[in-house]
Design an enzyme around this catalytic site. Structure first.
Site, PDB file in Angstrom:
ATOM      1  N   LYS A  91       0.815  -1.207   0.000  1.00  0.00           N
ATOM      2  CA  LYS A  91       0.000   0.000   0.000  1.00  0.00           C
ATOM      3  C   LYS A  91       0.856   1.268   0.000  1.00  0.00           C
ATOM      4  O   LYS A  91       0.415   2.312  -0.434  1.00  0.00           O
ATOM      5  CB  LYS A  91      -0.981  -0.015   1.170  1.00  0.00           C
ATOM      6  CG  LYS A  91      -0.368  -0.171   2.527  1.00  0.00           C
ATOM      7  CD  LYS A  91      -1.467  -0.242   3.566  1.00  0.00           C
ATOM      8  CE  LYS A  91      -0.878  -0.282   4.957  1.00  0.00           C
ATOM      9  NZ  LYS A  91      -1.904  -0.328   5.980  1.00  0.00           N
ATOM     10  N   ARG A  92       2.088   1.145   0.472  1.00  0.00           N
ATOM     11  CA  ARG A  92       2.972   2.327   0.491  1.00  0.00           C
ATOM     12  C   ARG A  92       3.550   2.627  -0.896  1.00  0.00           C
ATOM     13  O   ARG A  92       4.077   3.703  -1.126  1.00  0.00           O
ATOM     14  CB  ARG A  92       4.127   2.141   1.472  1.00  0.00           C
ATOM     15  CG  ARG A  92       3.689   1.767   2.870  1.00  0.00           C
ATOM     16  CD  ARG A  92       3.315   2.989   3.716  1.00  0.00           C
ATOM     17  NE  ARG A  92       2.477   2.566   4.829  1.00  0.00           N
ATOM     18  CZ  ARG A  92       1.560   3.302   5.417  1.00  0.00           C
ATOM     19  NH1 ARG A  92       1.350   4.532   5.021  1.00  0.00           N
ATOM     20  NH2 ARG A  92       0.843   2.835   6.410  1.00  0.00           N
TER      21      ARG A  92
END
Ligand code: GLU
Length: 510
Positions: free
Chosen positions: A266-267
């Site tokens: 997700k980063r």
């Protein structure tokens, strides 16, 4: 007897739904529709420590945006509910007790310190991975070792405990995975997983297996990260006597980072500058952009995701949803990870923008301008649509590229001024503007001859003139055919824009 076709998407509301989660939902949906079954949304929220408020609603909204509407599930009703595991907690204990009666599970009263000690002993003395399993359980405080009466006293007095699966040594655990083929685990590799936690709630493993059984799930299609858990699930099915009727398993390949190095996380969105979530997820802690808000059409995202792991053996790339349903099969899903290619996602989106009905795109354009506090009328919307529909990759570009048509606020591209603009051009372009002012007939031919003369007289190349004019009109050097762009404005507006921009460029003193 043939089994009913029932597939579930079973996310945990621990945060925003990753784009890989949407792909899992899509693959479930495609198979269910192909086999004419039921699509179920089950919310797996038994881990209260990881529960994130708003996540469940977010997941449902993402499914709705993508058009993957469940037939049953949280928010959709159905005969097998409740579909939220936290509302089913009374169901699981009974099954756990059944296993205890059969000697397939046991109570464990170990304190955190006991477990810590076992771990340190194993790491320091035996140099092995600490695991609660058939080797170690004999040294621990559980109902397998304690006298029956003592266990009963402990239970009666409310001593904190968990229920663990009693994994037998030297058993083969086979998973027939449609994508991966036969995957065999030796039970000695498996630990005695907790089935019921000390808070009385089931763990993922317990709840997942019981619910798949009770909800009559025929196929489990989920991410590869759950493959190793499946060994425990198969043991549970075996112990309950349900092994012959287990669901079909299919574990989907990972979605990899654009450089192919590791799983897309997700980063990565922030790092690579693209969305990894279907919709915006903005909380006190997180600020993640979504495909929707980035300017994607849901159909394009589905098409892109479908091909991240699946292909029907042809070179075809554009599939309507019904075509995907018709052609989809688990057998044609690859084993190896699929690289996330954002440029490809944009390419799909551009294809869908071009073929999408003009009324859908136009109503989107109106909303887009409205959200930027600009009200546009039908004619303006038509102009923006027809000038840009074959050029944009993202819906938001109808605004970023087309707003000059309806707004005086232009942001001149700094990069262009720094790299391409020539300071000796102010005079030349001022003269050109005066010529435009004097021009009586405002049509393509007359404009063409003014520009041609100007180029010859000032020894400018086409590649210099056109970007300069575009920048003065819209702020950016690229865009549609120059005459179409000019035509999108009235003569007065065009001339005013040129004057204002030239002034801005002068003041920018780059
Ligand atoms: N609750 C699991 C998740 O969050 C689902 C795993 C499964 O589908 O069995 O992804």
């Amino acid at each position: 007897m043939t089994k009913d076709i029932r597939l579930r998407f079973a996310p945990s509301p621990t945060g925003a739904l990753h784009i890989g989660g949407l792909r899992t939902a899509l693959y479930n949906y495609l198979l269910v529709k192909k086999l004419r079954g039921q699509f179920i949304l089950r919310i797996e929220d038994t881990d209260q420590t990881r529960f994130v408020p708003g996540a469940e609603e977010y997941i449902i909204n993402c499914l709705k945006w993508a058009g993957l509407i469940p037939d049953e599930g949280v928010g959709f009703g159905g005969d097998y509910g409740p579909y939220r595991q936290s509302e089913r907690s009374s169901i699981y204990r009974k099954y756990a007790l059944q296993l205890i009666d059969q000697g397939k599970a046991y109570y464990a009263f170990d304190s955190t310190e006991d477990l810590e000690r076992m771990r340190t002993d194993l790491v320091t003395e035996q140099n092995t991975m600490p695991k609660y399993d058939f080797r170690t359980r004999i040294k621990m405080r559980n109902s397998l070792n304690l006298p029956k009466e003592e266990t009963e006293i402990l239970l009666r007095s409310g001593t904190p405990h968990v229920i663990r699966l009693c994994v037998p040594p030297s058993e083969q655990v086979k998973i027939n995975d449609v994508i991966r083929g036969e995957v065999v685990f030796n039970s000695e590799e498996l630990d005695d997983k907790v089935l019921i936690k000390s808070d009385g709630l089931p763990t993922y493993h317990m709840a997942n297996v019981i619910d798949d059984r009770l909800m009559k799930i025929s196929h489990v299609v989920r991410g590869e990260e759950w493959l190793s858990s499946t060994a425990h699930h198969v043991l549970l099915y075996r112990f309950f006597g349900w092994e012959e009727e287990m669901p079909v398993f299919a574990h989907l390949p990972l979605i990899l980072k654009p450089n192919g190095k590791g799983k897309l996380s997700k980063r990565d969105g922030a790092e690579f500058g693209f969305p990894v979530f279907p919709m915006n997820w903005i909380t006190e802690k997180d600020n993640f952009l979504g495909f929707k808000e980035f300017g994607f059409l849901p159909e394009a995202v589905l098409n892109f995701l479908a091909l991240l792991g699946w292909n029907d053996g042809t070179k075809q790339e554009i599939y309507s949803l019904s075509e995907m349903i018709e052609k989809f099969s688990l057998e044609q899903i690859g084993k190896s990870g699929a690289r996330f290619d954002f440029e490809k996602a944009k390419w799909f989106n551009a294809q869908y923008i071009q073929k999408s009905s003009c009324s859908i795109i136009k109503s989107y354009i109106v909303e887009l301008y409205k959200s930027n506090k600009i009200k546009i009328d039908d004619t303006e919307c038509d102009t923006i649509y027809s000038l840009y529909k074959d050029r944009v990759q993202l819906l938001t570009e109808f605004y970023s590229q087309g707003k000059y048509l309806v707004s005086d606020e232009i942001e001149i591209s700094k990069e262009y001024i720094e790299k391409k603009w020539n300071h000796q051009w102010y005079e030349k372009y001022s003269k050109l503007i005066s010529e435009f002012v004097l021009l009586q007939i405002w049509d393509k031919d007359s404009l063409e001859s003014v520009l041609k003369n100007f180029m010859e007289r000032e020894s400018l190349k086409m590649g210099e003139l056109l970007p300069a004019l575009r920048v003065m009109m819209s702020g950016i050097p690229t865009g549609p055919d120059i005459y179409l762009m000019i035509n999108g404005l009235s003569k007065d507006k065009f001339i005013n824009k040129l004057k204002m921009s030239l002034e801005k460029i002068k003041l920018a003193k780059v």
